[in-house]
Design a protein around this motif. Sequence first.
Motif, PDB file in Angstrom:
ATOM      1  N   MET A 256       0.863  -1.177   0.000  1.00 35.03           N
ATOM      2  CA  MET A 256       0.000   0.000   0.000  1.00 35.03           C
ATOM      3  C   MET A 256       0.901   1.229   0.000  1.00 35.03           C
ATOM      4  O   MET A 256       1.256   1.741   1.059  1.00 35.03           O
ATOM      5  N   GLY A 257       1.305   1.681  -1.203  1.00 37.23           N
ATOM      6  CA  GLY A 257       2.284   2.752  -1.271  1.00 37.23           C
ATOM      7  C   GLY A 257       3.596   2.243  -0.706  1.00 37.23           C
ATOM      8  O   GLY A 257       4.211   1.325  -1.243  1.00 37.23           O
ATOM      9  N   ASP A 258       4.019   2.831   0.412  1.00 37.58           N
ATOM     10  CA  ASP A 258       5.223   2.351   1.085  1.00 37.58           C
ATOM     11  C   ASP A 258       4.891   1.369   2.205  1.00 37.58           C
ATOM     12  O   ASP A 258       5.783   0.920   2.930  1.00 37.58           O
ATOM     13  N   GLY A 259       3.612   1.028   2.357  1.00 35.99           N
ATOM     14  CA  GLY A 259       3.192   0.119   3.412  1.00 35.99           C
ATOM     15  C   GLY A 259       3.156  -1.327   2.951  1.00 35.99           C
ATOM     16  O   GLY A 259       2.977  -1.619   1.763  1.00 35.99           O
ATOM     17  N   LEU A 260       3.326  -2.233   3.893  1.00 33.27           N
ATOM     18  CA  LEU A 260       3.308  -3.665   3.600  1.00 33.27           C
ATOM     19  C   LEU A 260       2.488  -4.373   4.679  1.00 33.27           C
ATOM     20  O   LEU A 260       2.705  -4.164   5.875  1.00 33.27           O
ATOM     21  N   LEU A 261       1.559  -5.199   4.232  1.00 39.38           N
ATOM     22  CA  LEU A 261       0.739  -6.001   5.139  1.00 39.38           C
ATOM     23  C   LEU A 261       1.050  -7.474   4.907  1.00 39.38           C
ATOM     24  O   LEU A 261       0.962  -7.965   3.777  1.00 39.38           O
ATOM     25  N   ALA A 262       1.426  -8.157   5.970  1.00 42.13           N
ATOM     26  CA  ALA A 262       1.720  -9.589   5.882  1.00 42.13           C
ATOM     27  C   ALA A 262       1.083 -10.307   7.061  1.00 42.13           C
ATOM     28  O   ALA A 262       0.822  -9.707   8.113  1.00 42.13           O
ATOM     29  N   VAL A 263       0.825 -11.592   6.875  1.00 43.36           N
ATOM     30  CA  VAL A 263       0.271 -12.410   7.953  1.00 43.36           C
ATOM     31  C   VAL A 263       1.095 -13.689   8.098  1.00 43.36           C
ATOM     32  O   VAL A 263       1.640 -14.208   7.124  1.00 43.36           O
ATOM     33  N   PHE A 264       1.153 -14.166   9.320  1.00 48.23           N
ATOM     34  CA  PHE A 264       1.832 -15.407   9.655  1.00 48.23           C
ATOM     35  C   PHE A 264       0.805 -16.305  10.342  1.00 48.23           C
ATOM     36  O   PHE A 264       0.519 -16.125  11.525  1.00 48.23           O
ATOM     37  N   PRO A 265       0.210 -17.257   9.618  1.00 48.35           N
ATOM     38  CA  PRO A 265      -0.851 -18.084  10.197  1.00 48.35           C
ATOM     39  C   PRO A 265      -0.369 -18.898  11.396  1.00 48.35           C
ATOM     40  O   PRO A 265       0.775 -19.366  11.445  1.00 48.35           O
ATOM     41  N   ILE A 266      -1.273 -19.081  12.345  1.00 51.60           N
ATOM     42  CA  ILE A 266      -1.007 -19.883  13.534  1.00 51.60           C
ATOM     43  C   ILE A 266      -1.908 -21.107  13.492  1.00 51.60           C
ATOM     44  O   ILE A 266      -3.124 -20.992  13.311  1.00 51.60           O
ATOM     45  N   ASP A 267      -1.332 -22.280  13.609  1.00 51.92           N
ATOM     46  CA  ASP A 267      -2.096 -23.523  13.586  1.00 51.92           C
ATOM     47  C   ASP A 267      -2.865 -23.659  14.897  1.00 51.92           C
ATOM     48  O   ASP A 267      -2.277 -23.836  15.970  1.00 51.92           O
ATOM     49  N   GLN A 268      -4.188 -23.579  14.794  1.00 55.60           N
ATOM     50  CA  GLN A 268      -5.009 -23.603  16.004  1.00 55.60           C
ATOM     51  C   GLN A 268      -4.976 -24.949  16.710  1.00 55.60           C
ATOM     52  O   GLN A 268      -5.236 -25.044  17.913  1.00 55.60           O
ATOM     53  N   TYR A 269      -4.661 -26.011  15.981  1.00 61.67           N
ATOM     54  CA  TYR A 269      -4.639 -27.339  16.591  1.00 61.67           C
ATOM     55  C   TYR A 269      -3.299 -27.635  17.261  1.00 61.67           C
ATOM     56  O   TYR A 269      -3.226 -28.332  18.268  1.00 61.67           O
ATOM     57  N   VAL A 270      -2.216 -27.096  16.690  1.00 61.25           N
ATOM     58  CA  VAL A 270      -0.890 -27.319  17.263  1.00 61.25           C
ATOM     59  C   VAL A 270      -0.640 -26.372  18.435  1.00 61.25           C
ATOM     60  O   VAL A 270       0.069 -26.705  19.384  1.00 61.25           O
ATOM     61  N   GLY A 271      -1.224 -25.177  18.354  1.00 58.72           N
ATOM     62  CA  GLY A 271      -1.021 -24.200  19.412  1.00 58.72           C
ATOM     63  C   GLY A 271       0.396 -23.668  19.423  1.00 58.72           C
ATOM     64  O   GLY A 271       1.062 -23.642  20.464  1.00 58.72           O
ATOM     65  N   ASP A 272       0.873 -23.256  18.254  1.00 57.87           N
ATOM     66  CA  ASP A 272       2.274 -22.852  18.111  1.00 57.87           C
ATOM     67  C   ASP A 272       2.452 -21.339  18.107  1.00 57.87           C
ATOM     68  O   ASP A 272       3.331 -20.813  17.436  1.00 57.87           O
ATOM     69  N   THR A 273       1.637 -20.630  18.867  1.00 59.88           N
ATOM     70  CA  THR A 273       1.685 -19.170  18.874  1.00 59.88           C
ATOM     71  C   THR A 273       3.062 -18.646  19.245  1.00 59.88           C
ATOM     72  O   THR A 273       3.605 -17.765  18.580  1.00 59.88           O
ATOM     73  N   ALA A 274       3.653 -19.184  20.311  1.00 57.10           N
ATOM     74  CA  ALA A 274       4.962 -18.704  20.753  1.00 57.10           C
ATOM     75  C   ALA A 274       6.023 -18.931  19.681  1.00 57.10           C
ATOM     76  O   ALA A 274       6.877 -18.070  19.432  1.00 57.10           O
ATOM     77  N   HIS A 275       5.966 -20.096  19.022  1.00 58.45           N
ATOM     78  CA  HIS A 275       6.950 -20.405  17.983  1.00 58.45           C
ATOM     79  C   HIS A 275       6.789 -19.466  16.791  1.00 58.45           C
ATOM     80  O   HIS A 275       7.786 -18.941  16.265  1.00 58.45           O
ATOM     81  N   VAL A 276       5.540 -19.222  16.362  1.00 57.85           N
ATOM     82  CA  VAL A 276       5.302 -18.337  15.223  1.00 57.85           C
ATOM     83  C   VAL A 276       5.754 -16.918  15.559  1.00 57.85           C
ATOM     84  O   VAL A 276       6.426 -16.260  14.760  1.00 57.85           O
TER      85      VAL A 276
END
Length: 396
Positions: A256-276
């Motif tokens: 978005m112009g000079d902006g960047l939007l990215a996502v890093f999915p989190i596996d809800q079954y593995v529960g890897d929030t801290a790792h991601v």
Amino acid sequence: METSKLQRIINWLIDGARSSGGPAEMIADVCEHLVEAGLPLWRFGIFIRTLHPEIFGRNFIWRQGKEVEVGTVDFEILDTPEFAQSPLRIVFEQGLEVRGRTDDPDSKRFPFLDDMRAEGVTDYVAMPMPFLDGSIHATSWTTRHPGGFSDDDIATIRAIMAPLARVSEIVSLRRTAAMLLDTYVGNRAGARILGGQIRRGHTDTMQAVIWLSDLRGFTALSDRLPAETVVEILNHYFDCQVASIREHGGEVLKFMGDGLLAVFPIDQYVGDTAHVCSRVLEAARASRASVDALAIPVGEVVERFRFGVALHVGSILYGNIGGGNRLDFTCIGPAVNLAARLEKIAGRVGRTVVASEGFANSCRQSWRELGEFPIAGFSQAQRVYGLAEEAPVVMA
């Protein structure tokens, strides 16, 4: 070759070569069927031009008794002496059939045939493979048979070209669609769109880390530099982030112009929030280092850059949003809104990396609380965190 055997191969191709699992397997099956039917084929190559910003084409090379080799060629090949003296250049540029018997002195004009001669090749034929859109692709056929290809062999190769071209075009179009979607909307979004998720309102809820960044001082930069220079700077600047984002499991959704939007999915079954979250922070640090090292000469001045990135973890709505027949595959939700507000706060406090309380709690690093900030659209002030390793920088 017997007409009935050739026709069976042609019919198999016309039917889509359904028994083959993929392009490489299909090519191997075609070659092996032709050899079984009597064509003295030793090596076969098929070269498909692609619609890709970095890749000129893909090649598949089959040799008797070996697996198909698959490779890609970038656009730089067009400027090489090897391509200038290649039979395939004539095929691509003029759409002509090229033959080079290795015992013919005229074949010396193609250095490539010297390598083939050293491997025992007696005859070489390169043939254009036109697609319905008018683009020219190419195949090459070689034999070690004494005396080379017979007239009947050449007639067989010519007869197989049309059905081979149709199957190759179908495979190529599907791959092109996948690559374009990957290039313009991201790999996960592209796979969903190609899989049929194309209607407005087709959305999924996803837990993810949100990355929102922008370039500091971009408005002033745009005002004092030519537009072409600004575009060049932006491309280099985004290169500093995209490689790290993808390497650490993220997907860039939009620029978005000079902006960047990215996502890093989190596996809800593995529960890897801290790792991601840990991997996202690694990507942020790598991007910071790359941007810090970025130096672009503009006239007599060397331009240096700073950027800011906000990191947050939360639930997002991910899918098709838009109006009429113009849709965008993106993500929305309060979590995205909060990330956008945090990114603005990063600029105000002179930080490169800031995080929400949720991200900081999930990623136990050396964070320093920067305070509570009122956020437009949110009923409560939000705690914002910065890396302890960073000192605030006041932008001039």
